[in-house]
Write an enzyme that holds these catalytic residues in place. Structure first.
Site, PDB file in Angstrom:
ATOM      1  N   ALA A 283       0.662  -1.292  -0.087  1.00 25.13           N
ATOM      2  CA  ALA A 283      -0.127  -0.048   0.142  1.00 25.13           C
ATOM      3  C   ALA A 283       0.903   1.276   0.096  1.00 25.13           C
ATOM      4  O   ALA A 283       2.150   1.246   0.474  1.00 25.13           O
ATOM      5  CB  ALA A 283      -0.947   0.088   1.287  1.00 25.13           C
TER       6      ALA A 283
ATOM      7  N   GLY B 102       0.956  -5.838   0.782  1.00 23.20           N
ATOM      8  CA  GLY B 102       0.191  -6.118  -0.531  1.00 23.20           C
ATOM      9  C   GLY B 102       0.988  -6.451  -1.716  1.00 23.20           C
ATOM     10  O   GLY B 102       0.479  -7.004  -2.633  1.00 23.20           O
TER      11      GLY B 102
ATOM     12  N   GLU C 289       1.114  -9.888  -1.648  1.00 24.86           N
ATOM     13  CA  GLU C 289      -0.168 -10.466  -1.642  1.00 24.86           C
ATOM     14  C   GLU C 289      -0.546 -10.618  -3.201  1.00 24.86           C
ATOM     15  O   GLU C 289      -1.205 -11.624  -3.479  1.00 24.86           O
ATOM     16  CB  GLU C 289      -1.104  -9.794  -0.835  1.00 24.86           C
ATOM     17  CG  GLU C 289      -1.108  -9.819   0.566  1.00 24.86           C
ATOM     18  CD  GLU C 289      -2.062  -8.932   1.382  1.00 24.86           C
ATOM     19  OE1 GLU C 289      -2.841  -9.519   2.002  1.00 24.86           O
ATOM     20  OE2 GLU C 289      -1.987  -7.766   1.213  1.00 24.86           O
TER      21      GLU C 289
ATOM     22  N   GLU D 257       2.518  -6.560   7.748  1.00 22.33           N
ATOM     23  CA  GLU D 257       1.473  -5.788   8.515  1.00 22.33           C
ATOM     24  C   GLU D 257       1.405  -5.617   9.596  1.00 22.33           C
ATOM     25  O   GLU D 257       1.244  -4.710  10.536  1.00 22.33           O
ATOM     26  CB  GLU D 257       0.154  -6.181   7.712  1.00 22.33           C
ATOM     27  CG  GLU D 257       0.031  -5.884   6.339  1.00 22.33           C
ATOM     28  CD  GLU D 257       0.517  -6.941   5.297  1.00 22.33           C
ATOM     29  OE1 GLU D 257       0.046  -7.035   4.275  1.00 22.33           O
ATOM     30  OE2 GLU D 257       1.144  -7.921   5.720  1.00 22.33           O
TER      31      GLU D 257
END
Length: 259
Positions: A65, A110, A113, A133
């Site tokens: 992010a 992310g 991910e 995270e």
């Protein structure tokens, strides 16, 4: 699309590159929009047989992010943006064609991910990874808690997520997160070589094999075998199946058309 580079090789292989090097290729709202627009085109292109997802340069794949952008968001907007990242990863995962994540550099949060939504992962020897995270007092919110555990096992997923550990490509291969490791200068060439190998196989067969694996994985073995049979039956009436048999008989390379 100034945050995404896209090219097609041999009419059958797409190479999508994240291109925000000055911001560690982080998921800004603009990048998410550009990525989704590119996927619109990819989904409409019947000639594509494989998609490679990587990033410009050799240092960063995706830092996750965009925390600078997120710092100015309210809680509701943060939730919405995390949802957008999750939806993007799911969309990549649900593509009918196989996807190869070529992790050219740092892949955190992310960014990692995103690779978990791909079918195959290969990495640069210098790449660093992690679902970090919890070190920011949050959790992976784009599918990481679910996909990582299915990929490397429950205990390993808990270990890496709860510690927020960062690790290199050798460790990633050891735990089964990536399939192959290459030198940074060779990564894209090796990804393309792998994509060509896949693209040379029967396109319908490849799509059905992916579908059978994905759909059957969450089912009992009995139900999974039914899915496999249904997918197998999809290949029977194809011209490609007959071409494969004829090419084998004639000892030549098959010329598959995806029909």
């Amino acid at each position: 699309m100034d945050t995404i580079d896209f090219q097609i090789v041999d009419e059958t292989i797409g190479i999508l590159k994240l291109n925000r090097p000055n911001a560690a290729n982080a998921f800004s709202l603009k990048l998410l929009d550009d990525f989704n627009q590119q996927l619109d085109d990819i989904e409409q292109n019947d000639q594509l047989r494989v998609l490679i997802i990587t990033a410009v340069g050799e240092k960063v794949f995706c830092a996750g992010a965009d925390l600078k952008e997120r710092a100015s968001m309210g809680e509701e907007e943060v939730v919405k943006t995390v949802g957008k990242i999750g939806d993007l990863v799911s969309r990549v995962e649900q593509l009918k064609i196989p996807t190869i994540a070529a992790i050219n550099g740092a892949a955190f949060g992310g960014g990692l991910e995103l690779t978990l939504g791909c079918d195959i992962r290969i990495a640069s020897r210098s790449a660093k990874m992690g679902l970090t995270e919890t070190s920011l007092a949050i959790i992976p919110g784009a599918g990481g808690t679910q996909r990582l555990s299915r990929l490397i096992g429950l205990a390993n997923a808990k270990y890496y997520i709860l510690t927020a550990k960062r690790f290199g490509s050798d460790e990633a291969k050891q735990i089964g997160l990536v399939q192959e490791i290459f030198e940074p200068t060779d990564l894209e060439e090796q990804a393309l070589s792998m994509a060509k190998q896949i693209a040379g196989n029967g396109p319908v067969g490849v799509k059905m094999a992916k579908k059978a694996i994905d759909k059957g994985y969450e089912l009992s073995k009995t139900d999974g075998l039914k899915v496999e049979r249904e997918c197998y039956l999809e290949t029977i009436p194809t011209a490609d199946r007959l071409e494969g048999l004829q090419a084998f008989k004639e000892k030549r390379k098959p010329q598959y058309q995806g029909k």
